[in-house]
Write a protein that holds these residues in place. Structure first.
Motif, PDB file in Angstrom:
ATOM      1  N   HIS A 389       0.858  -1.188   0.000  1.00 19.87           N
ATOM      2  CA  HIS A 389       0.000   0.000   0.000  1.00 19.87           C
ATOM      3  C   HIS A 389       0.893   1.236   0.000  1.00 19.87           C
ATOM      4  O   HIS A 389       1.777   1.376   0.852  1.00 19.87           O
ATOM      5  CB  HIS A 389      -0.900  -0.008   1.234  1.00 19.87           C
ATOM      6  CG  HIS A 389      -2.240  -0.616   0.992  1.00 19.87           C
ATOM      7  ND1 HIS A 389      -2.409  -1.821   0.338  1.00 19.87           N
ATOM      8  CD2 HIS A 389      -3.501  -0.200   1.316  1.00 19.87           C
ATOM      9  CE1 HIS A 389      -3.696  -2.103   0.272  1.00 19.87           C
ATOM     10  NE2 HIS A 389      -4.382  -1.139   0.848  1.00 19.87           N
ATOM     11  N   ASN A 391       0.083   4.674   0.076  1.00 21.41           N
ATOM     12  CA  ASN A 391      -0.297   5.994   0.582  1.00 21.41           C
ATOM     13  C   ASN A 391       0.171   6.192   2.014  1.00 21.41           C
ATOM     14  O   ASN A 391      -0.250   7.100   2.684  1.00 21.41           O
ATOM     15  CB  ASN A 391      -1.811   6.228   0.454  1.00 21.41           C
ATOM     16  CG  ASN A 391      -2.615   5.191   1.204  1.00 21.41           C
ATOM     17  OD1 ASN A 391      -2.085   4.308   1.847  1.00 21.41           O
ATOM     18  ND2 ASN A 391      -3.931   5.301   1.111  1.00 21.41           N
ATOM     19  N   ILE A 441      -2.265   3.934  -5.423  1.00 22.24           N
ATOM     20  CA  ILE A 441      -2.187   3.414  -4.055  1.00 22.24           C
ATOM     21  C   ILE A 441      -1.758   1.954  -4.000  1.00 22.24           C
ATOM     22  O   ILE A 441      -1.204   1.495  -2.997  1.00 22.24           O
ATOM     23  CB  ILE A 441      -3.530   3.592  -3.321  1.00 22.24           C
ATOM     24  CG1 ILE A 441      -3.402   3.154  -1.852  1.00 22.24           C
ATOM     25  CG2 ILE A 441      -4.633   2.836  -4.010  1.00 22.24           C
ATOM     26  CD1 ILE A 441      -4.641   3.363  -1.044  1.00 22.24           C
ATOM     27  N   SER A 456     -12.564   6.231  -4.496  1.00 14.93           N
ATOM     28  CA  SER A 456     -12.489   6.932  -3.220  1.00 14.93           C
ATOM     29  C   SER A 456     -11.117   6.779  -2.572  1.00 14.93           C
ATOM     30  O   SER A 456     -10.698   7.621  -1.787  1.00 14.93           O
ATOM     31  CB  SER A 456     -13.574   6.430  -2.261  1.00 14.93           C
ATOM     32  OG  SER A 456     -13.329   5.095  -1.880  1.00 14.93           O
ATOM     33  N   TRP A 457     -10.420   5.681  -2.895  1.00 15.62           N
ATOM     34  CA  TRP A 457      -9.037   5.543  -2.448  1.00 15.62           C
ATOM     35  C   TRP A 457      -8.079   5.345  -3.618  1.00 15.62           C
ATOM     36  O   TRP A 457      -6.917   5.708  -3.552  1.00 15.62           O
ATOM     37  CB  TRP A 457      -8.879   4.401  -1.449  1.00 15.62           C
ATOM     38  CG  TRP A 457      -9.537   3.105  -1.838  1.00 15.62           C
ATOM     39  CD1 TRP A 457     -10.749   2.638  -1.422  1.00 15.62           C
ATOM     40  CD2 TRP A 457      -9.016   2.089  -2.715  1.00 15.62           C
ATOM     41  NE1 TRP A 457     -11.037   1.412  -1.988  1.00 15.62           N
ATOM     42  CE2 TRP A 457      -9.975   1.046  -2.783  1.00 15.62           C
ATOM     43  CE3 TRP A 457      -7.838   1.949  -3.449  1.00 15.62           C
ATOM     44  CZ2 TRP A 457      -9.793  -0.102  -3.551  1.00 15.62           C
ATOM     45  CZ3 TRP A 457      -7.652   0.808  -4.213  1.00 15.62           C
ATOM     46  CH2 TRP A 457      -8.622  -0.198  -4.260  1.00 15.62           C
ATOM     47  N   THR A 460      -5.697   8.338  -5.647  1.00 13.30           N
ATOM     48  CA  THR A 460      -4.480   8.983  -5.152  1.00 13.30           C
ATOM     49  C   THR A 460      -3.342   8.746  -6.142  1.00 13.30           C
ATOM     50  O   THR A 460      -3.001   7.609  -6.448  1.00 13.30           O
ATOM     51  CB  THR A 460      -4.104   8.425  -3.776  1.00 13.30           C
ATOM     52  OG1 THR A 460      -5.186   8.638  -2.870  1.00 13.30           O
ATOM     53  CG2 THR A 460      -2.850   9.071  -3.243  1.00 13.30           C
ATOM     54  N   THR A 517      -7.309  12.611  -4.168  1.00 12.86           N
ATOM     55  CA  THR A 517      -7.964  12.445  -2.871  1.00 12.86           C
ATOM     56  C   THR A 517      -6.998  12.896  -1.785  1.00 12.86           C
ATOM     57  O   THR A 517      -5.838  13.188  -2.055  1.00 12.86           O
ATOM     58  CB  THR A 517      -8.333  10.971  -2.589  1.00 12.86           C
ATOM     59  OG1 THR A 517      -7.129  10.223  -2.385  1.00 12.86           O
ATOM     60  CG2 THR A 517      -9.143  10.360  -3.706  1.00 12.86           C
ATOM     61  N   PRO A 519      -5.854  10.764   1.116  1.00 12.41           N
ATOM     62  CA  PRO A 519      -6.054   9.356   1.494  1.00 12.41           C
ATOM     63  C   PRO A 519      -6.513   9.206   2.946  1.00 12.41           C
ATOM     64  O   PRO A 519      -5.963   9.842   3.804  1.00 12.41           O
ATOM     65  CB  PRO A 519      -4.671   8.743   1.327  1.00 12.41           C
ATOM     66  CG  PRO A 519      -3.898   9.694   0.494  1.00 12.41           C
ATOM     67  CD  PRO A 519      -4.456  11.049   0.758  1.00 12.41           C
ATOM     68  N   GLU A 520      -7.336   8.347   3.237  1.00 13.34           N
ATOM     69  CA  GLU A 520      -8.443   7.721   2.515  1.00 13.34           C
ATOM     70  C   GLU A 520      -9.697   8.360   3.082  1.00 13.34           C
ATOM     71  O   GLU A 520     -10.666   7.710   3.396  1.00 13.34           O
ATOM     72  CB  GLU A 520      -8.421   6.206   2.774  1.00 13.34           C
ATOM     73  CG  GLU A 520      -7.124   5.550   2.292  1.00 13.34           C
ATOM     74  CD  GLU A 520      -6.915   4.113   2.808  1.00 13.34           C
ATOM     75  OE1 GLU A 520      -7.846   3.494   3.364  1.00 13.34           O
ATOM     76  OE2 GLU A 520      -5.801   3.615   2.652  1.00 13.34           O
ATOM     77  N   ASN A 522     -12.826  11.360   3.596  1.00 12.90           N
ATOM     78  CA  ASN A 522     -13.964  11.917   2.863  1.00 12.90           C
ATOM     79  C   ASN A 522     -14.345  13.271   3.446  1.00 12.90           C
ATOM     80  O   ASN A 522     -14.022  13.575   4.607  1.00 12.90           O
ATOM     81  CB  ASN A 522     -15.190  10.996   2.955  1.00 12.90           C
ATOM     82  CG  ASN A 522     -14.924   9.626   2.375  1.00 12.90           C
ATOM     83  OD1 ASN A 522     -14.441   9.507   1.258  1.00 12.90           O
ATOM     84  ND2 ASN A 522     -15.232   8.581   3.135  1.00 12.90           N
ATOM     85  N   ALA A 532     -14.896  11.682  -1.736  1.00 11.22           N
ATOM     86  CA  ALA A 532     -13.452  11.647  -1.492  1.00 11.22           C
ATOM     87  C   ALA A 532     -12.685  12.407  -2.556  1.00 11.22           C
ATOM     88  O   ALA A 532     -11.616  12.962  -2.286  1.00 11.22           O
ATOM     89  CB  ALA A 532     -12.961  10.197  -1.445  1.00 11.22           C
ATOM     90  N   HIS A 602      -6.048   8.474   8.871  1.00  6.62           N
ATOM     91  CA  HIS A 602      -5.039   9.167   8.062  1.00  6.62           C
ATOM     92  C   HIS A 602      -4.964  10.633   8.476  1.00  6.62           C
ATOM     93  O   HIS A 602      -5.986  11.276   8.699  1.00  6.62           O
ATOM     94  CB  HIS A 602      -5.380   9.079   6.575  1.00  6.62           C
ATOM     95  CG  HIS A 602      -5.037   7.763   5.948  1.00  6.62           C
ATOM     96  ND1 HIS A 602      -3.871   7.545   5.252  1.00  6.62           N
ATOM     97  CD2 HIS A 602      -5.716   6.596   5.920  1.00  6.62           C
ATOM     98  CE1 HIS A 602      -3.845   6.291   4.814  1.00  6.62           C
ATOM     99  NE2 HIS A 602      -4.954   5.700   5.205  1.00  6.62           N
TER     100      HIS A 602
END
Length: 812
Positions: A389, A391, A441, A456-457, A460, A517, A519-520, A522, A532, A602
């Motif tokens: 991952h 981010n 991501i 939404s994620w 990035t 975005t 991360p992660e 909203n 997001a 985050h």
């Protein structure tokens, strides 16, 4: 007006400039233990040599040892290019600039995602994306002369100094002992079993895994082989394991189709080789070659060679925060006691060294960086595919590498990053019509660089910029210009992507990443929609400013790209600066949106505080104050890795007591006592074997916690070395040895009553080093290579020019 003072320097010094530095003296003994076998995997003991891993549970009658190999990945390379993505990019941006983020996000769900299944929503074991998986289980069923004998004196321990796990107990009058390690010298798993009375050792060995395996015997060897899912019609990755038992004294071996049985032995050494074909090996040949080469060694030789290869890395750094009577407790009880009293500071030092141990054990030059679980997992469907991952999680894994004197272990991440460039160039072209390279991501072994399947994620797009920070930081700690020249094209390519991709936001005139975005997280729109996707985020701007700055510095050092440097400078000036909102906090987006979750795990908009260096107490005090307000609002309670990040944040804000509080929270036991009949998770914190709980287990929390402790003890990100910048009041007396600073040096520091007594600086390269004078030290004596010196102090900063091999000792 600057104050300049000449100080007379005198102290004890060893070796002159240019001489080879001596090995570090032996450090403190580090270990932890249990007084019972493991009931759950999170109580087993992690062993690894950077390629293979073993996790024994220490059961008395039927022991299970989980086998791991760092390249044990299903999946395959895939076509993720989505031709519809770029076609919709202009419309997505138009909607964002009109403030219709919800409509833009809805369009992205239809068009601006990778082609195919992506990560399978985190369940990608049977998709092309793949999943990191356990290699298998080694099962040892023990036979005892008298099964009714009582068990006594049980102890199961992990020795960090030797990277050896041990189990011992008495059954009746017979003492049974086991030692297990993953050899750093012979690249094998090694298990040594013994009984204190002749011919009282007997056992049967089997292997299995949840799927896709077959077990056979060849001579007296037990073999497991299989093929993982590729997610396509093509052949999948191949893997295998081979087990051989050596009986140096007495005993017999009987084989069946799928097991080995040893009877009437007193001592046995079990050799375990593991391999996949990811690195181009022929698996059967590799398994045999490793085991054949080591078979002629005695167990003592195997162990001695292993320790000789491992210990010098581990011993480069030592930390003393005081002794603790709690060290005599089993580790699960020690964690529980610490949660009550917060008095066991030595536990924090153990946690620090455990993080270094995990890094040494889970990565190795020429191989792969540690994944979400390092190299340890016990399932086929590892949480979040056990992937990379990008981010924060992969990057956090390497935060301790440079400062805790394991610089060469940064290289697997750097090499992995370089391997993403070709795929990232294709992704940049297809999705953004941009030059350079990009990744989002998700990362795996198959160069997946496209946006994820969930905008939404998955939207990035600054992960390459974050990875490039690691490339440049390795240079700052080593000052290796040859290395810098090798990675400069990667930095340049990542910058070039943003040169093309950044667009002007007509609402404010700033250049922004769109779509993107934070991360992660909203935010809530005025119409109530929770979204997001945005045009620009604070983290993006901080990352791009840093990337451009690092690329510009690298180009200047190397004498390259003067025109490109000017272009980067012009673009950088048009990014929105990190901004304080009306509520006194750092703004997370470029507009003051309402957060949908104020306490979100985050804290991406504080990237510039850590691991970046845009926000600092000394140079940007107003931003530092706003960062503090941001952290207060976010709150301390969170997932394990998030609390570890906050330790680093508070350390950078020079608040040692708050950093210590977060560290204490991170060490909260997250499972009920092993004495209780049922396990029930308390949530985030630390598992009994010191693995960090997201939950579930994610190793980034361990690495982030170790890095945070180092940040509390020494900082150099501003170009000035600060000693004990965030020392908690409860760490009254202590010392550390061997921590590294930017500019190419390492330091030792000793303190009493929360004040530095003395320190040593050892230069690894020719350079000028600046040290912030402690406020309590109006007088200072120093020697460089045994010779007293008079050096200038200006505005509380001591400057000294040193040659490679020079050693300076300071007495404050």
């Amino acid at each position: 007006m600057k104050k300049t003072i000449l100080l007379i320097l005198s102290a004890v010094m060893i070796v002159s400039g240019g001489c080879k530095q001596m090995e570090a003296p032996p450090g403190k003994s580090w270990s932890y233990f249990f007084d019972k076998p493991a009931k759950v995997w999170e109580e087993t003991l992690p062993l690894g040599n950077g390629r293979i891993g073993l996790m024994p549970d220490g059961q008395i009658n039927k022991e299970n040892i989980v086998l791991n190999e760092i390249s044990m990945w299903s999946g395959s390379k895939q076509d993720t290019d989505n031709p519809e993505a770029y076609k919709s990019l202009a419309q997505i941006r138009k909607l964002l600039f009109e403030g219709k983020n919800d409509e833009a996000q809805s369009l992205m769900y239809k068009t601006f995602v990778c082609k195919g299944q992506g990560s399978g929503q985190g369940n990608g074991a049977d998709t092309p994306y793949g999943s990191y998986q356990l290699l298998g289980n080694l099962v040892i069923e023990y036979q005892y002369p008298n099964e009714t004998d009582t068990i006594s004196q049980y102890k199961r321990a992990l020795n960090l100094n030797d990277a050896v796990a041990s189990t011992s107990f008495k059954r009746g009058n017979v003492l049974y002992a086991r030692e297990v390690f993953t050899s750093f010298a012979d690249d094998l798993g090694v298990i040594h079993l013994s009984a204190s009375e002749k011919s009282k050792l007997g056992f049967t060995i089997k292997m299995n895994r949840p799927e896709r395996y077959r077990v056979s015997t060849e001579g007296n060897d037990l073999i497991m082989q299989g093929e993982l899912a590729s997610g396509t019609d093509t052949a999948g990755p191949l893997y295998g394991a081979r087990v051989r038992v050596i009986l140096p004294q007495n005993g017999d071996i009987v084989t069946s189709d799928s097991s080995l049985t040893i009877t009437d032995a007193t001592e046995a050494t079990i050799l375990i080789s593991m391999a996949t074909n990811y690195f181009g090996h022929q698996v059967p040949d590799q398994l045999s070659a490793l085991i054949d080469k080591a078979e002629g060694k005695s167990f003592d030789e195997l162990k001695d060679d292993h320790i000789a290869a491992y210990y010098p890395k581990f011993n480069r750094v030592d930390l003393n925060l005081g002794e603790s009577a709690a060290s005599k407790l089993p580790i699960n009880k020690r964690l529980t006691e610490f949660n009550k009293t917060k008095q066991d500071q030595d536990l924090m030092a153990l946690y620090f060294q455990f993080g270094r141990y995990l890094l040494i054990s889970s990565t190795r030059e020429g191989l792969l960086p540690p994944n979400l679980q390092g190299l340890w997992c016990n399932t086929v469907r590892t949480p979040w595919n056990g992937d990379y991952h990008l981010n924060i999680n992969l990057q956090m894994n390497l935060w301790p590498a440079e400062v805790t004197n394991l610089s060469e272990l940064h290289l697997p991440l750097i090499e992995w990053t370089k391997k993403q460039v070709s795929s990232g160039e294709q992704t940049a072209k297809v999705f953004y019509n941009s030059r350079g390279w990009v990744t989002h991501i998700l990362g795996n072994l198959w160069e997946f660089t496209a946006p994820g399947e969930h905008p939404s994620w998955g939207a990035t797009n600054t992960s390459a910029a974050w990875l490039c920070q690691h490339l440049y930081h390795h240079y700052l700690f080593t000052m290796d210009k040859k290395y810098l020249a090798e990675v400069y094209p990667v930095l340049r390519g990542a910058s070039l992507f943003f040169v093309d991709m950044l667009v002007e936001d007509p609402r404010n005139g700033y250049l922004v990443t769109a779509p993107t975005t934070s991360p992660e997280n909203n935010f809530r729109m005025s119409n109530g929609s929770v979204v997001a996707v945005s045009a620009g985020s604070t983290m993006d701007n901080q990352l791009i400013r840093e990337l451009f700055g690092n690329t510009m510095e690298a180009a200047e050092i190397l004498g390259l790209d003067s025109v490109f440097v000017q272009e980067l400078a012009a673009k950088r000036d048009k990014l929105m600066p990190t901004t304080i909102g009306k509520d006194g906090r750092i703004m997370e987006w470029l507009n003051e949106y309402e957060e949908a979750e104020v306490t979100h795990r985050h804290v991406s908009h504080l990237y510039g505080l850590h691991p970046g260096n845009e926000i600092s107490v000394s140079q940007t005090p107003e931003l530092a104050k706003a960062a503090r307000a941001t952290l207060e609002k976010r709150g301390d309670a969170s997932t394990g890795w998030s609390m570890a990040w906050k330790v680093n944040f508070w350390a950078r804000l020079h608040d040692g007591d708050r950093a210590h509080k977060l560290l204490s929270d991170l060490l909260r036991p997250c499972l009920k006592s092993a004495d209780e009949p049922e396990y029930s998770g308390f949530g985030s914190g630390t598992y009994p074997n010191l693995f960090c709980a997201h939950p579930p287990f994610q190793i980034d929390g361990n690495f982030g916690g170790t890095a945070g402790i180092a940040e509390m003890l020494i900082q150099s990100q501003t170009g000035i070395i600060e000693l004990l910048p965030a020392l908690p009041s409860v760490w009254k007396n202590g010392s550390f040895r061997g921590l590294k600073v930017r500019g190419g040096a390492e330091m030792d520091v000793h303190w009493t009553n929360n004040r530095v007594d003395n320190a040593t600086l050892r230069a690894d390269v020719n350079n000028t080093f600046k040290i912030k004078m402690p406020a309590h030290a109006p007088k200072l004596s120093v020697k460089i290579n045994g010779e007293s010196k008079s050096l200038p102090v200006s505005d509380g900063i001591l400057s000294l020019t040193m040659s490679k091999g020079d050693i300076a000792d300071f007495i404050f």
